[in-house]
Design an enzyme around this catalytic site. Structure first.
Site: not given
Ligand code: MN
Length: 747
Positions: A95-96
């Site tokens: 996600e990051d």
């Protein structure tokens, strides 16, 4: 809390010393999980600390603290298994961090962990891009996207930690996340039977959404705590004495009151806080496997205190949907105060607090067959199975069991977002038209196309789970026969059929009125039977079809009328007329050329076709050069002169062809297909559709696009008035950048 507190390895502050943090996590795992793979957990921990090295949380702590805490929730409060703990540590990497993908996770940690991390990322993506309001639909969507129940439990753990640390975000972020937690994640936790987490999520969300009420209730709870504890002590002591003589091991606790639930009761029962406080509550948990002991204890309690009959609830015989089991009763204590008493076994308590997770702690013979657990249609059934397993199982967990934990619920459904973010459930394979009719019959009836995730798609596009669909409508659009074959939902089919039948009925009525007027005006006498027979000889199936043909203007009323009158002349009995095979020539000779559609040329009297329709192979449009083919059964088929089929016919049965012309009054919508080729660039389809619609709000019937490498070819079918109309659309299309060719298309 029901989990085992671990003794801190050192007195360090979390986030300052990763190795000490890891030791803490491993101690949690050892205390709560069956034979955890410590190497796996250590490896995942070091991996996440490294990847998130430069990341910070809003609180300023190193980012890995969040991952550590989520992993600890997974280890202690839900408890799942070592694989889930490792996945928890890795859940924010993809996600990051753009430079890490699921592939990297798979390469390092294997397929199972990668699948869980991928699932968590997917769910996060959905809730980021949409405003979701309906928990149940969202749950179904999530269940159809992910196949491993651990994904959902991990997501709940993630949300729980975010809620616990929500203080550090900005007020508007707090409100949004708290709202979503109350609307989605608390019901989620409830559905999976995570009782404790549900309460905590609700209380935390309530705190951020309604700070004043939260503080006030909390303050009053604290100030009255001593009195309440004393009262409870006095209340339970005679119960404990009785139970001792029955040698039943029990645990009695004053139930914690949840702030959000107190508030909810105040609102829904219109009571003051004091009224709600008056409701004391205790819970008796029996160390037994035998549910009958619960009823024995209920009997004992009733002997000591008078029960309020209407407050008795037997959730043991009839469990709640999420698997919850317990006896609930309310009795009158000292000073006439009401006390709620819950009675349950340890197993039941475990399910009440940890739901699906409780399952993971037990081994079950029957679990070799995964369908015994997750082959079911509904969570309810699943909950029943879970209970069976718990009641008939030993207490040794087997982590391999989890490997076969698959969710197959709702896999035959897809879940589609409306532009407002609401979810609609549709069967697998549904198309935009199905969705349009699911919204409203009028939206369906006037649907000309749809935008899926912002892009225009053809009506026969197959929708996918999680698609955002916006239906495009035009008031000129109406259902046609093709739609009926296209849609797959009963609702859409029924609406289309209803519309078509209603339309046909209207046209028949119009046709009937036209005919009756004509008959009356000319004083023709023919009985029903006679008319029916004449019409049959003219290849109309019945009167209804004849009226319909009159109504839509494909039958020439003058022709039929003159023919019937001729045959009605003295000496030509009805029966004879009816049985006589009327030749095509005789129809022509009695018809005149004032019909609304096409008429025949090359005939001395300029006669018109009695019954005709348009060929589907070439779709003629007023303005095209046309030719008729005489058929038995359906009158004259009107083709374009350029039609391939006509060229073949011309050499064979010339006699069956006839020259036709459009009548000046021909009107209505005609289908024309356009073949377009060009560069396959984004937005192309959108521009094509817009160009078509931009001319006089032209209706699009269907769009079919094939893209190969950088080139696309598309067939757009539209409704036009005539060739003039069509060439205007061509002009519009020619202006689009990247278009290579536009031509009339023949199937
Ligand atoms: Mn997270």
């Amino acid at each position: 809390m029901a989990y085992k507190e671990t003794i801190p390895v050192s007195n360090h502050r979390i986030g300052e010393n990763p190795e000490a943090d890891l030791a803490l996590l491993l101690a949690d795992c050892r205390a709560n999980l069956p034979k955890p793979d410590e190497n796996l957990i250590s490896k995942a921990f070091h991996f996440c600390v490294k990847v998130h090295e430069k990341d910070r949380r809003a609180s300023g702590e190193p980012y890995y603290v969040h991952l550590l805490e989520v992993a600890r929730i997974v280890a202690r409060e839900i408890p799942l298994d070592d694989v889930s703990v490792a996945a928890a540590l890795l859940h924010d990497i993809v996600e990051d961090h753009a430079n890490y993908s699921i592939k990297d996770i798979r390469a390092e940690f294997g397929q199972t962990i990668a699948t869980i991390v991928d699932g968590v990322t997917k769910i996060t993506d959905i809730s980021k891009s949409k405003e979701i309001k309906q928990a149940e639909s969202y749950l179904k969507l999530v269940l159809s996207l992910v196949k491993d129940v651990r994904v959902i439990l991990l997501k709940v753990a993630d949300r729980l930690h975010n809620m616990r640390t929500l203080d550090h975000l900005l007020p508007h972020q707090q409100a949004r996340i708290a709202r979503e937690t109350l609307d989605i994640f608390a019901p989620f936790a409830h559905r999976f039977g995570l009782g404790n987490i549900k309460w905590e999520l609700e209380d935390l969300a309530f705190k951020f959404l309604n700070r004043e009420q939260y503080d006030s209730i909390k303050k009053q709870l604290n100030s009255s705590r001593k009195d309440r504890e004393l009262y409870i002590q006095k209340f339970i002591s005679p119960i404990l004495q009785k139970l001792q003589s029955y040698s039943l091991k029990v645990e009695i606790s004053g139930r914690p009151k949840h702030i959000h639930s107190i508030y909810h009761k105040m609102i829904s029962r219109e009571k003051t806080i004091e009224d709600i406080y008056d409701l004391f509550a205790i819970r008796i948990i029996l160390d037994t496997e035998d549910k009958n002991d619960c009823f024995i204890v209920y009997g004992l309690v009733s002997e000591i205190y008078t029960p309020v009959p209407e407050r008795f609830k037997d959730y043991i015989s009839i469990p709640k949907k999420n698997g919850y089991q317990s006896l609930h009763t309310t009795v009158i204590g000292e000073d006439g105060k009401r006390v709620e008493v819950q009675i349950r076994t340890k197993n039941m308590h475990e399910i009440a607090e940890k739901g699906v997770a409780a399952h993971f702690k037990y081994k079950a013979e029957t679990l070799n067959d995964e369908s015994a657990i997750f082959g079911n249609k509904d969570l309810e059934e699943w909950a029943n199975n879970m209970r069976d397993v718990l009641e008939n199982s030993g207490h040794e967990a087997i982590p391999e069991l989890l490997e076969s934990f698959k969710i197959t619920l709702y896999q035959n459904e897809i879940h589609i977002f409306t532009p407002k973010g609401e979810l609609r459930n549709l069967p697998l394979g549904a198309m935009p038209l199905d969705f349009a009719f699911a919204i409203h019959s009028q939206v369906g009836n006037h649907c000309i196309g749809a935008k899926v995730n912002g892009k225009i798609v053809p009506l026969d596009y197959k929708l996918e789970n999680g698609d955002s669909v916006e239906i495009l409508t035009s008031k000129n659009q109406n259902p046609n026969r093709d739609w009926e074959r296209l849609v797959i939902t009963h609702k859409a089919k029924a609406h289309i059929r209803r519309y078509l039948n209603e339309e046909k009925r209207k046209r028949q009525q119009e046709g009937k009125e036209i005919w009756e007027k004509k008959v009356k005006k000319n004083d023709l006498h023919i009985n029903e039977d006679g008319l029916e027979k004449v019409l049959q000889s003219l290849k109309f199936e019945n009167k209804g079809e004849f009226y319909y043909a009159l109504g839509i203007g494909t039958a020439n009323i003058e022709g039929v009328f003159d023919l019937i009158r001729e045959k009605m002349k003295p000496g030509a009995p009805i029966n004879e007329v009816a049985t006589a095979e009327i030749s095509f020539e005789s129809i022509l000779s009695t018809s005149r050329g004032n019909t609304t559609g096409v008429y025949v040329i090359g005939n001395a009297q300029n006669t018109a076709a009695l019954l005709y329709n348009y060929a589907k192979c070439c779709n003629p449009v007023p303005g095209d050069q046309i030719v008729g083919v005489v058929t038995t059964g359906s009158g004259i088929k009107v083709h374009r002169k350029a039609c391939k089929n006509i060229k073949e016919l011309q050499n064979k049965i010339h006699a069956r062809l006839m020259e036709l012309e459009w009548s000046a009054s021909s009107q209505g919508d005609f289908i024309a297909a356009i073949r377009i080729t060009g560069d396959d660039r984004s937005g192309m389809l959108n521009e094509i559709t817009n160009a078509v619609v931009s001319y006089n709000n032209t209706s699009i019937r269907s769009v079919n696009i094939h893209a190969m490498e950088s080139v696309f070819e598309g067939i757009v079918t539209v409704f036009v008035k005539n060739t003039e109309h069509l060439s205007r659309i061509f002009d519009k299309l020619k202006k689009i950048k990247g278009i290579k060719s536009i031509e009339r298309f023949e199937g």
